[in-house]
Motif scaffolding. Structure first.
Motif, PDB file in Angstrom:
ATOM      1  N   LEU A  60       0.864  -1.163   0.000  1.00 51.67           N
ATOM      2  CA  LEU A  60       0.000   0.000   0.000  1.00 51.67           C
ATOM      3  C   LEU A  60       0.906   1.220   0.000  1.00 51.67           C
ATOM      4  O   LEU A  60       1.755   1.373   0.872  1.00 51.67           O
ATOM      5  N   LYS A  61       0.747   2.086  -0.997  1.00 55.50           N
ATOM      6  CA  LYS A  61       1.615   3.255  -1.111  1.00 55.50           C
ATOM      7  C   LYS A  61       0.830   4.542  -0.917  1.00 55.50           C
ATOM      8  O   LYS A  61      -0.278   4.688  -1.423  1.00 55.50           O
ATOM      9  N   ILE A  62       1.412   5.437  -0.178  1.00 56.61           N
ATOM     10  CA  ILE A  62       0.892   6.791  -0.032  1.00 56.61           C
ATOM     11  C   ILE A  62       1.865   7.685  -0.786  1.00 56.61           C
ATOM     12  O   ILE A  62       3.008   7.876  -0.361  1.00 56.61           O
ATOM     13  N   GLY A  63       1.414   8.216  -1.922  1.00 55.94           N
ATOM     14  CA  GLY A  63       2.350   8.871  -2.820  1.00 55.94           C
ATOM     15  C   GLY A  63       3.197   7.805  -3.476  1.00 55.94           C
ATOM     16  O   GLY A  63       2.680   6.865  -4.066  1.00 55.94           O
ATOM     17  N   TYR A 202       5.013  -3.406   6.951  1.00 54.86           N
ATOM     18  CA  TYR A 202       4.369  -2.764   5.811  1.00 54.86           C
ATOM     19  C   TYR A 202       3.020  -3.421   5.509  1.00 54.86           C
ATOM     20  O   TYR A 202       2.871  -4.636   5.651  1.00 54.86           O
ATOM     21  N   ILE A 203       2.057  -2.605   5.086  1.00 52.87           N
ATOM     22  CA  ILE A 203       0.750  -3.121   4.695  1.00 52.87           C
ATOM     23  C   ILE A 203       0.870  -3.727   3.305  1.00 52.87           C
ATOM     24  O   ILE A 203       1.330  -3.078   2.367  1.00 52.87           O
ATOM     25  N   LEU A 214      -5.458  -4.899  -3.762  1.00 49.52           N
ATOM     26  CA  LEU A 214      -6.744  -5.020  -3.074  1.00 49.52           C
ATOM     27  C   LEU A 214      -6.758  -4.165  -1.818  1.00 49.52           C
ATOM     28  O   LEU A 214      -7.802  -3.686  -1.382  1.00 49.52           O
ATOM     29  N   ILE A 215      -5.607  -3.979  -1.225  1.00 47.26           N
ATOM     30  CA  ILE A 215      -5.346  -3.207  -0.002  1.00 47.26           C
ATOM     31  C   ILE A 215      -5.823  -3.957   1.237  1.00 47.26           C
ATOM     32  O   ILE A 215      -5.050  -4.199   2.154  1.00 47.26           O
ATOM     33  N   PHE A 216      -7.117  -4.323   1.287  1.00 48.78           N
ATOM     34  CA  PHE A 216      -7.657  -5.007   2.457  1.00 48.78           C
ATOM     35  C   PHE A 216      -8.383  -6.283   2.048  1.00 48.78           C
ATOM     36  O   PHE A 216      -8.653  -6.507   0.866  1.00 48.78           O
TER      37      PHE A 216
END
Length: 249
Positions: A60-63, A202-203, A214-216
């Motif tokens: 999962l990336k933020i930016g 890390y997620i 999918l993230i979750f």
């Protein structure tokens, strides 16, 4: 044999001699150092490059940055202080719940017990369950809840603590929606999804058919059900598959 032929043989012999002088010692050195497959162009930093993993699970990336979970510290159902560092080196699943939840929480935790039992031989697998009703869910209440649901993994911690810290961790740390809402049954609204965390914090998740993370993982449909009334398939099986992948990293 003419002079041109003699010159050709002399030239070839000279090339072979030069090759032997330059390259043979290097080959011998690599063999003696068990490094005959080394690629001279490889990066010196490849071992710390987060993209170089053994599995195909996404971050999962933020930016542009992979999202790492923030620090936390809470009290678990055994009265012990548990922090994010207690989970380093472990693959674990995260959920937010509360013990008096009359709707989705029992479903989520039955599914997690299923996952727990599937990985009962793995000492580096765990679960992090954070109550969103810490005023009610004391360590004693959480312990009784754990016993009622058959929670036995020593790395599964049901945690309580500061309400503000828990809600911030849920909404900002894991991006799992959590809020008080007196208009809904039980008085709280929260996600029924699970987050999967790797050994470094890390997620992680698999990708969908379009290549997007999918993230979750949906925690509301059991393997036995297969799918819900709307035809949405269960994701407990793929959660197990992805946990197994991360355990191998």
């Amino acid at each position: 044999m003419n002079k041109k032929a003699n010159y050709s043989y002399v030239g070839i012999a000279f090339i072979i001699l030069v090759f032997g002088i330059i390259f043979i010692p290097k080959i011998i050195n690599r063999i003696s150092n068990d490094d005959i497959t080394r690629d001279e162009s490889r990066s010196e930093n490849v071992s710390t490059n987060i993209k170089e993993t053994k599995s195909d699970l996404a971050y999962l990336k933020i930016g542009e940055e992979p999202k790492k979970i923030p620090e936390f510290s809470f009290i678990d159902h055994n009265g012990d202080t548990i922090t994010n560092e207690d989970y380093l080196g472990k693959v674990y699943v995260v959920e937010f719940f509360f013990t008096t939840c009359p709707t989705i929480c029992p479903i989520m935790n039955r599914n997690l017990v299923n996952v727990q039992n599937h990985f009962k031989e793995f000492e580096n697998f765990g679960v992090a369950s954070f109550t969103i009703n810490p005023e009610v869910d004391t360590p004693e209440v959480l312990k009784a809840y754990a016993e009622a649901f058959g929670i036995t993994n020593p790395n599964w911690h049901l945690m309580t603590g500061s309400e503000d810290a828990i809600y911030k961790l849920a909404n900002e740390g894991f991006n799992l929606y959590t809020a008080k809402d007196e208009t809904v049954e039980g008085g709280f609204e929260h996600s029924g999804n699970f987050a999967l965390i790797d050994k470094e914090g890390y997620i992680r998740s698999r990708r969908d058919n379009f290549g997007n993370p999918l993230i979750f993982y949906n925690g509301l449909i059991s393997e036995a059900e297969g799918k819900d009334d709307e035809g949405i398939p269960q994701e407990i099986t793929i959660l197990k598959e992805d946990i197994a992948k991360l355990l191998k990293e």
